[in-house]
Design an enzyme around this catalytic site. Structure first.
Site, PDB file in Angstrom:
ATOM      1  N   ILE A 471       0.841  -1.204   0.000  1.00 38.61           N
ATOM      2  CA  ILE A 471       0.000   0.000   0.000  1.00 38.61           C
ATOM      3  C   ILE A 471       0.875   1.253   0.000  1.00 38.61           C
ATOM      4  O   ILE A 471       0.449   2.322   0.405  1.00 38.61           O
ATOM      5  CB  ILE A 471      -0.956  -0.005   1.212  1.00 38.61           C
ATOM      6  N   ALA A 515       6.301  -6.415   6.526  1.00 38.24           N
ATOM      7  CA  ALA A 515       7.675  -6.719   6.126  1.00 38.24           C
ATOM      8  C   ALA A 515       8.222  -7.889   6.929  1.00 38.24           C
ATOM      9  O   ALA A 515       8.830  -8.810   6.382  1.00 38.24           O
ATOM     10  CB  ALA A 515       8.553  -5.491   6.311  1.00 38.24           C
ATOM     11  N   THR A 643      13.427   2.770   1.433  1.00 40.08           N
ATOM     12  CA  THR A 643      11.977   2.763   1.586  1.00 40.08           C
ATOM     13  C   THR A 643      11.599   2.861   3.062  1.00 40.08           C
ATOM     14  O   THR A 643      10.557   3.418   3.401  1.00 40.08           O
ATOM     15  CB  THR A 643      11.365   1.486   0.967  1.00 40.08           C
ATOM     16  N   GLU A 714       3.936   2.371  11.233  1.00 36.80           N
ATOM     17  CA  GLU A 714       3.180   3.191  12.180  1.00 36.80           C
ATOM     18  C   GLU A 714       4.072   4.084  13.050  1.00 36.80           C
ATOM     19  O   GLU A 714       3.657   5.181  13.414  1.00 36.80           O
ATOM     20  CB  GLU A 714       2.340   2.312  13.129  1.00 36.80           C
TER      21      GLU A 714
END
Ligand SMILES: Cc1cc2nc3c(=O)[nH]c(=O)nc-3n(C[C@H](O)[C@H](O)[C@H](O)COP(=O)(O)OP(=O)(O)OC[C@H]3O[C@@H](n4cnc5c(N)ncnc54)[C@H](O)[C@@H]3O)c2cc1C
Ligand code: SF4
Ligand code: FES
Ligand code: FES
Lengths: 748, 337, 170
Positions: A471, A515, A643, A714
Site C-alpha cells: 500500500i 515486512a 523505503t 506506524e
C-alpha cells in the site's frame, strides 16, 4: 571471481515498482480495463438516523444510458446473518450491511447505486433521485455521548486490557508534584489519495474477478464469498497497486460490496469508485479524550500514573483501541492505573488509522509527560531518561530489545538538543518564538502467520509470491531484497508478486507486520529452494560440492558456493540441468514461534522512537511552522533503508497533520461531517513540510521476528504531534491539550 | 453534473446575446463553476464557453493604468512584468491564492465571480439560503469556522473567498462589464454586495452581463504595500483572514493608506472612513491599533469563528507595519515579516 | 439535448456531442465528446490513459495535473470540449519505461513516492513548474509545488527530486 557488493537485506535500492509508478503504468483498482463496463455511482443518505420511506427514481431511470437503480427494495438476495459480514478485523457487533433494509445508521450511508453506461450518466442520474425519510433523534456529539461511555462486554481481538499496579490514586494524592488534565484528539479521516474503488469483471460463467482497493485481497475474498455465496474458486480478488490506505482498507469498504452486488444482479462488469466526499462515509480515526494525572517527586521521578481514555464508536459495533497502555508500559513508575471506555455516536464505526491507539494514546500521554517535566523543572529529555524503564513496566516483562536510550542519544545529538535553552519563551528570532520539544514514540512489533512461494527457473529467474499487499509500504521491494539476500541473486532477476487472493496466504496488510511476516515467509520459501538446489547439485558428475550440507554452502551470484573453498562454485543452472529440473518451486509458511522467536515468547515486542521538533511560532498571529524534525527510530533490522526512511517520513508528515491541521467537523444538528473534502479537511502540503531527518538506531533483535525486523509503517506518527505540541509550549509558554493546534487555539 | 446546452461564441456580442436567461452561465477557467456543477450546487441549462473571446490581454490605459482582460489567467496576471512592477500588491495577493495549477486555469473574470466556500452552500443535503432561497442558513449555529464576522445578515454569513479581490479593493479597481443593456464600469467597492435578505446575490452584475476586464488606475503603491494571508496551513488554503495594505509615506508620515480585509465578509471589507485615521499619522502601533478597531467596528463572531476578530485585529496591525516598513509579506518564505 | 454552436465548423455535429480535436502526447485525436465530460474522465475512461489520477475531482489535490500547451492545470475541472485544438501532455507522454524523463528518474532515485498515486500529478506539476521558470530555491519549489498533495508524505523526497532536475538544467 570478483563480486559486486551483494544486494540484499540492508541495501538501499530503488523501489522495484518505481518505474510503473512514475510512468503512470501502475493500475489501481478503478483503472483496470474491462469490456462492456457499467459505472456505478453511490447515492448517500442526507440524514443521520431514521428510515428511507420512499425512493423516487423515475427521473434517474429516464436518463439515457442508465441501466438500473439498486436500493434495498430491489437488491438481490444477500446474506442475512451478522456472522456472514464479519471480516478479518473482527470488531464485535453487527457489521454495516449496505442496501440491506430501510434503516439509516449514519449520514452519508449509501442508500442507492445508479448503474449506467457512462460515469457521467450515472453521476447525473444519481443527482435526480429523490428520497423521502423518516427521521429519528441522533447524536453525533462525542461530548454528549461521554455521559454514556462504557466498557464493551465483548473485546475486540488484539485489545490489551491495561494492568494496574500499586495504588495510583493514593500515590497521586500524595505526590508533591502533580499534572492533571483532559487531552483531546479531533476525529480524523484517513483520506488516502486513491479513493475507494472496485472494478468487477463478470466472466459470464458465474465467476468474477475483482480489482479492489483494499489492504488485504484475501480478506475481501472471504467477505465476498460469505456475503454473496460465491464459491471460493469462482472469485479472485486483486490489489496489485493500492494508492494508500492507512488502515481505511483493512475492512472491506462498501463500494466493493456494491460493485459485486450490481455485477451479480445485472450479470455485467461494474466499476464503483467513491467520490472524495464519499471518502468521509466510512472509516475514521475515533475522536478521543484522555484524562491523564501524573504525580512525581521533586527530583522528577514519577510516582503515579492515572490514565483514562474514551474513544468514539458507532451504535452498531464496538471499535476498541489500545489507547491507555503505552504510558504504563513505557515509564518506570510504581503506581499506575488506567481505564478505557468507548462512547457511541451516530457515525460509521471508527476504524484503525495509522498506529491506532498509540497515535492517540501515546501522543497525548507524551504531552502530559512534558508538562510534568516542566513541573519538576527537569529537561524533558532528561525526565524521560530518569523515568526510563528497560522492561515493559506494565507487564513486568523484558523486551526482546529496546534501544530507546540510544535513540534519544543519537536523536538529541543530531538535533543539537543540548543547545536548547530551558525556559519557555527564551528562544526568539525576529517576530517568531522558537521552541524545541521532544517525545517518545512506541508501537507493537507484530508478526502474523504468512505463506510465500518461490519459483526458480533454469534461466536463473526467481519469482517470489505472497498474497500480501503493497500500500506504499514497499512490500514488493522488501520481498525482492529478502529473496536476493537468501539466494544470492541480483534484484533484476527476481520478480515479486503480491496483491492477489490466489497467492499463498497472507493476512491483511496493517499494523506494520507486513515486512517482518512476508519477508520471513519469502526467506523460508527461498531457503527451501536453496535446499532443493543443493540436492540437485549432488547429481552433477564428480560431485564438485563433495556432498556438502546446507550449512556448508552459501548462495552468491547465482551459484552455490562452498563456504570453506569459495572457489568451488556451482551455477544454479548446472545443478538444475544435472537433476533434469526446469524449475524448482517451494512454498513455506512462517508462523510465530519459529527460529529464535521462541526465546521471545514471553517478552514484550515493541518499536520505539525519539522525536525532536523545532517550531517557529508567530505568537501574535498564531502561525506555526514546523521547521525541523529529527526522528530516531529503534525498529530492529532495516531491510531497505531507502523505503524504510520513506515510511518514517510519511508517518512524521501525518503527525504534523495531526498536530496542526487534521480535524473533521461535524454539524451535530444534522449529524453530518461538514468539511468532507480535500479543500476543507486540511492535510499538510509541500509548504508545511521542511527538514525531516530520520535516524535508524542499531538494534539487533533475533528474537522479535525471524528476520529481526520490527516494522515501520506506524512508528513514525506516534508521538510526533506531541513533540510539536511540546515545542509550541517551549516556544510560547502556552500549553494546548487538544489536537490539532490550529490558529485559534494559539490565539486564545 | 446536469445536462446543459454548450455554446462557444466567437465574439463578445454573440456571448452576451446568448447570455440572457435564468440558468445561463459563462464558463471561463471552470475552476469554480465546474466544481459547483459537480456538486449539483449550480445547475445551468446553458453553458457559454467564453474562452475564445478576445479578452485575454493586459493593456495599457490612458493615464498610466492597466486593463486586465477578463480571460487573462490569474498566473499570467500575477507574473506579468507590468503588474509585478506597478501593482506588486496584486501579484502578491494572486500568488497567495489557490495553487499554481488552479491559477493557470482561473481567469480574472472568474476570480471576481467565484462563489463562497461555505460548507453548507457546497453540500446539497443541507440547508442554505444562498443555494436554495428560503431553506435556512445552515452555517448560523453550525460549523462556521470560516464564516463572516462583518456585514453578515441573519440569512447568510458567508464570505467571499477571493484573495485577488482584496487587492483589487485596495487598488480601487474598476470592473468593466458589458450586457444586454450596454457597457458599464463598476467600481470594485460596488461590485460585490452584502448578503442582506437576498443572500443568493453575490454581486451587482445584472442578468446576462459579462465582465470584460478590470481596470487598475495609475497608482504608486510599489514600495509600501503588503498582502498578509492567515490560513489553516501554509499554502493551498483559503484565508481565515487576509489583509491587503497599500500606503504612501511622505517623509515620516502616512500620506495615504488603504486597507482591505478578505475572509471576513461577503465582500472585501474596506472603510475609507476608518482610513482617515491613518492619514497624516506617523506609523506606530497605537495608530495601527486604533485603525484596526475602527475597521472592525461592529464585528461579531458566530461562535466557531470568534477567533477571527482578534486575528483580524492583530493581522491588520502587523500588515500595516509590514507596509510602513516596506517589508511586504513574501508568499514563499512563510515567516511573517 | 440540443446544442447551439456558433462556429460553422460544428454545424454538423451529432446531437449532444461536440467534435473536439485534441493532441494528446503528440498524437492528434478527434473525438465526439459530451460537453459534461472532463478532460480527466476523458483521459482515464475514454482514452485509457490512467496515469492521470483522480484524487478529489474538485481541484483540491493536484493528482490530475496535466500539461495543456505546456502549462499545468487540474484536468478534473476542465471540460474536454473547451480544449478543442489544445496540445495535452500526460505522464505517459513525458516518459515511458525504458525511456524515463529526468523527473521520473529523479523520483525513483529519491524514493519520492510510496503508494505512487499522487506521483504522475507531482511529476507533471514539476514539469509545469520548470516550464514556468519561477522556482529556484527549495522554498520556492515547495510553495509552487503546494498544489499537489501527497498523503503518503513523500514531500521532502519530492522536493529533493525536483531540485535535482532543476539544478541540472540551470
Ligand atoms: C481547491 C481550490 C482552492 C482555491 N483557493 C483559492 C484561494 O486560496 N484564493 C482564491 O482567491 N481563490 C481560490 N480558489 C478559487 C479560484 O481562484 C477560482 O475558482 C477562480 O478564480 C475562478 O476563475 P475561473 O476562471 O476558473 O472561473 P469559472 O469557474 O469559469 O467561473 C466562476 C464563476 O464566474 C462566472 N464568470 C466567469 N467569467 C466571467 C465573466 N467574464 N463575466 C461574468 N461572469 C463570469 C461564471 O459564470 C461562474 O459563475 C480556489 C479554488 C479551488 C478549486
Ligand atoms: S452562510 Fe450563506 S452560503 Fe452558508 S449556509 Fe448560510 S446562507 Fe448558505
Ligand atoms: S483530481 Fe483534480 S485536483 Fe484532485
Ligand atoms: S505517494 Fe501516496 S500519495 Fe503521494
Amino acid at each position: 571471481m570478483a563480486t559486486a557488493a551483494k544486494i540484499g537485506i540492508g541495501s538501499a535500492i530503488n523501489r522495484v515498482d518505481g518505474v510503473e509508478k512514475v510512468t503512470g503504468s501502475a493500475r489501481y483498482a478503478g483503472e483496470h480495463p474491462v469490456e462492456n463496463l457499467l459505472y456505478g455511482y453511490i447515492v448517500e443518505a442526507a440524514i443521520a438516523k431514521g428510515r428511507v420511506l420512499s425512493v423516487d427514481e423515475d427521473a434517474a431511470r429516464a436518463v439515457p444510458g442508465v441501466v438500473e437503480v439498486i436500493t434495498h427494495l430491489n437488491r438481490p438476495h444477500v446474506a442475512w446473518t451478522d456472522h456472514s459480514y464479519q471480516d478479518e478485523m473482527k470488531i464485535p457487533g453487527s457489521p454495516f450491511r449496505p442496501l440491506y433494509d430501510d434503516r439509516i445508521q449514519f449520514s452519508q450511508q449509501p442508500i442507492a447505486l445508479v448503474l449506467a453506461e457512462t460515469f457521467e450518466a450515472a453521476r447525473y442520474a444519481a443527482s435526480l433521485i429523490e428520497i423521502a425519510y423518516e427521521t429519528e433523534a441522533h447524536n453525533t456529539d462525542f461530548d454528549v455521548a461521554l455521559d454514556e461511555k462504557y466498557v464493551p462486554k465483548k473485546k475486540r481481538s488484539g485489545y490489551v486490557p491495561p494492568k494496574d499496579r500499586g495504588d495510583a490514586a493514593q500515590a497521586f494524592a500524595d505526590a508533591p508534584l502533580k499534572v492533571a488534565g483532559d487531552y483531546r484528539l479531533a476525529p480524523e479521516h484517513h483520506n488516502p489519495m486513491e479513493m475507494f474503488g472496485s472494478t468487477v469483471e463478470w466472466h459470464g460463467d458465474g465467476s468474477i474477478t475483482v480489482w479492489d482497493k483494499t489492504q488485504g485481497s484475501q480478506g475481501v475474498h472471504a467477505y465476498l464469498a460469505s456475503v454473496f455465496g460465491f464459491s471460493k474458486k469462482k472469485l479472485r480478488v486483486l490489489n496489485p497497486y493500492v494508492g494508500g490506505a492507512f488502515g481505511s482498507g483493512l475492512r472491506p469498504q462498501h463500494q466493493v460490496f456494491l460493485a459485486v452486488l450490481a455485477a451479480k444482479m445485472l450479470e455485467r462488469s461494474v466499476r464503483v469508485t467513491m467520490t472524495r466526499q464519499q471518502m468521509f462515509s466510512h472509516a475514521y480515526r475515533p475522536q478521543a479524550v484522555q484524562s491523564i494525572a501524573l504525580g512525581a517527586d521533586r527530583t522528577g521521578k514519577l510516582t503515579a500514573i492515572r490514565n483514562a481514555a474514551t474513544t468514539s464508536t458507532s451504535r452498531y459495533e464496538d471499535n476498541m483501541e489500545n489507547v491507555v497502555t503505552w504510558g504504563l508500559m513505557n515509564y518506570d513508575c510504581p503506581n499506575a492505573d488506567a481505564e478505557y471506555t468507548v462512547a457511541q455516536i451516530d457515525t460509521p464505526t471508527s476504524a484503525d488509522m495509522r498506529a491506532p491507539g498509540a497515535a492517540t494514546g501515546m501522543t497525548l500521554f507524551e504531552i502530559a509527560i512534558d508538562e510534568m517535566a516542566y513541573a519538576a523543572k527537569v529537561d524533558p529529555l532528561e525526565f524521560r531518561l530518569i523515568n526510563y524503564s528497560p522492561i515493559d513496566a506494565m507487564n513486568g516483562t523484558p523486551y526482546t530489545s529496546k534501544a530507546l536510550r540510544e535513540a534519544f542519544r543519537e536523536g538529541a545529538e543530531a538535533f543539537k538538543w543540548s543547545e536548547r535553552s530551558a525556559e519557555p519563551r527564551s528562544m526568539r528570532e525576529g517576530s517568531e518564538l522558537i521552541g524545541w520539544g521532544c517525545a517518545t514514540g512506541m508501537w507493537d512489533a507484530q508478526f502474523s502467520k504468512t505463506s510465500a512461494s518461490a519459483k526458480l527457473t533454469a534461466n536463473g529467474h526467481l519469482e517470489v509470491a505472497c498474497a500480501t499487499s503493497d500500500i506504499g509500504t514497499g512490500s514488493y521491494t522488501v520481498m525482492t531484497l529478502v529473496a536476493a539476500d537468501t539466494l544470492g541473486l541480483p534484484p533484476e532477476q527476481i520478480t515479486a508478486k503480491l496483491g492477489d487472493s490466489d497467492l499463498p496466504t497472507a493476512p491483511v496488510e496493517g499494523g506494520s507486520w507486513g515486512a517482518a511476516s512476508s519477508g520471513a515467509a519469502v526467506q523460508l520459501a527461498c531457503q527451501a529452494v536453496g535446499k532443493k538446489l543443493l540436492k540437485a547439485a549432488g547429481k552433477i558428475a564428480g560431485e564438485p560440492l563433495g556432498g556438502a550440507k546446507i550449512e556448508d554452502v552459501l548462495f552468491e551470484d547465482g551459484c552455490i558456493v562452498l563456504k570453506d573453498t569459495p572457489t568451488v562454485r556451482v551455477p544454479f543452472g548446472d545443478a538444475m540441468r544435472a537433476a533434469d529440473l526446469t524449475e524448482i518451486e517451494e512454498e513455506a509458511t512462517a508462523a510465530p514461534g519459529f527460529g529464535d522467536m521462541w526465546k521471545g515468547l514471553h517478552k514484550s515486542k515493541n518499536t520505539h522512537s525519539a522525536i525532536f521538533a523545532e517550531v517557529r511560532v508567530d505568537e501574535e498571529l498564531g502561525v506555526v511552522r514546523v521547521t525541523r524534525i529529527v526522528d530516531a527510530v529503534a525498529a530492529g533490522r532495516i531491510i531497505n533503508p531507502k523505503t524504510a526512511r520513506s515510511q518514517i517520513l510519511g508517518g512524521v508528515v501525518m503527525g504534523i497533520g495531526m498536530a496542526l491541521h487534521e480535524e473533521t467537523f461535524s454539524d451535530h444538528r444534522l449529524g453530518r461531517w461538514m468539511n468532507h473534502n480535500f479543500g476543507e479537511y486540511h492535510v499538510p502540503v509541500h509548504a508545511d513540510i521542511h527538514d525531516i531527518q530520520v535516524i535508524f538506531v542499531d538494534e539487533p533483535d533475533p528474537e522479535v521476528t525471524p528476520l529481526g525486523v520490527k516494522g515501520l509503517g506506524e512508528i513514525g506518527i506516534v508521538g510526533t504531534a506531541a513533540a510539536i505540541a511540546n515545542a509550541i509550549y517551549h516556544a510560547t509558554g502556552k500549553r494546548v491539550r487538544s489536537l490539532p493546534i490550529t490558529i485559534d487555539k494559539i490565539l486564545e | 453534473m446536469n445536462r446543459f446546452d454548450y455554446t462557444r461564441p466567437a465574439s463578445v456580442a454573440e456571448a452576451v446575446q446568448a447570455g440572457t436567461g435564468e440558468q445561463v452561465r459563462y464558463l471561463a477557467g471552470g475552476t469554480n463553476l465546474i466544481d459547483l456543477m459537480k456538486e449539483n450546487v449550480d445547475q445551468p441549462t446553458t453553458v457559454i464557453d467564453i474562452n475564445r473571446l478576445p479578452l485575454n490581454a493586459i493593456e495599457e490605459l490612458d493615464g498610466g493604468g492597466l486593463r486586465l482582460g477578463a480571460l487573462v489567467p490569474n498566473s499570467d496576471t500575477a507574473w506579468d512584468a507590468r503588474v509585478e512592477q506597478r501593482y506588486p500588491l496584486l501579484s502578491s495577493a494572486i500568488l497567495a491564492g489557490a495553487s499554481p495549477q488552479l491559477r493557470n486555469a482561473a481567469t480574472n473574470g472568474g476570480n471576481l465571480n467565484q462563489r463562497t466556500r461555505c460548507y453548507y452552500f457546497y453540500d446539497v443535503a443541507t440547508p442554505c439560503n444562498k443555494r436554495k432561497p428560503g431553506s435556512g442558513c445552515g452555517a448560523i449555529g453550525g460549523v462556521n469556522r470560516i464564516h463572516a464576522i462583518l456585514g453578515a445578515s441573519d440569512q447568510c454569513i458567508a464570505t467571499h473567498p477571493s484573495d485577488m479581490c482584496v487587492a483589487l479593493a485596495v487598488l480601487d479597481a474598476i470592473v468593466q462589464v458589458t450586457g444586454p443593456e450596454g457597457d458599464r464600469a463598476i467600481p470594485i467597492a460596488d461590485y460585490h454586495r452584502l448578503p442582506g435578505d437576498e443572500p443568493w446575490r453575490d454581486n451587482t452584475l445584472r442578468p446576462g452581463e459579462l465582465v470584460t476586464g478590470i481596470d487598475l488606475p495609475a497608482e504608486d503603491f510599489t514600495k509600501n504595500y503588503t498582502y498578509l494571508k492567515l490560513r489553516d496551513r501554509l499554502s493551498y488554503a483559503f484565508a481565515l483572514v487576509s489583509i491587503a495594505v497599500a500606503m504612501r509615506i511622505e517623509g515620516s508620515t502616512i500620506a495615504e493608506a488603504r486597507v482591505a480585509l478578505g475572509g471576513v465578509a461577503h465582500k472585501p471589507w474596506r472603510s475609507t472612513e476608518a482610513e482617515k485615521l491613518l492619514k497624516g499619522q506617523q506609523p506606530s502601533p497605537q495608530t495601527f491599533s486604533a485603525f484596526a478597531d475602527a475597521l472592525l467596528a461592529g464585528a461579531v463572531g458566530q461562535c466557531k469563528n470568534d477567533f477571527k476578530i482578534p486575528l483580524a485585529r492583530k493581522g491588520i496591525v502587523r500588515a500595516l507595519k509590514q507596509a510602513a516598513e516596506a517589508t511586504p509579506q513574501s508568499q514563499t518564505d512563510k515567516r511573517i515579516a | 439535448m440540443s446544442i447551439a454552436v456558433n462556429s460553422a465548423t460544428y454545424a454538423a455535429m451529432p446531437i449532444g456531442r461536440v467534435p473536439t480535436k485534441l493532441t494528446i502526447n503528440g498524437e492528434t485525436r478527434t473525438r465526439a465528446i459530451e460537453p459534461w465530460t472532463t478532460l480527466l474522465d476523458l483521459l482515464r475512461e475514454g482514452e485509457d490513459l490512467i496515469g492521470t489520477k483522480k484524487g478529489c475531482d474538485h481541484g483540491q489535490c493536484g493528482a490530475c495535473t496535466v500539461l495543456v500547451d505546456g502549462r499545468r492545470i487540474n484536468s478534473c475541472l476542465k471540460l474536454a470540449v473547451t480544449l478543442d485544438g489544445a496540445d495535452i501532455t500526460t505522464i505517459e507522454g513525458l516518459g515511458q519505461p525504458g525511456k524515463l524523463h529526468p523527473l521520473q528518474s529523479a523520483f525513483c532515485d529519491h524514493d519520492a513516492f510510496q503508494c505512487g498515486y499522487c506521483t504522475p500529478g507531482q511529476i507533471c506539476s514539476a514539469q509545469g513548474l520548470i516550464n514556468e521558470g519561477k522556482a529556484r530555491t527549495r522554498e520556492e519549489v515547495r510553495e509552487l509545488m503546494s498544489g499537489n498533495l501527497c498523503r503518503c508524505g513523500a514531500y521532502t523526497n519530492i522536493i529533493d527530486a525536483v531540485l535535482d532536475v532543476i539544478g541540472e538544467q540551470v
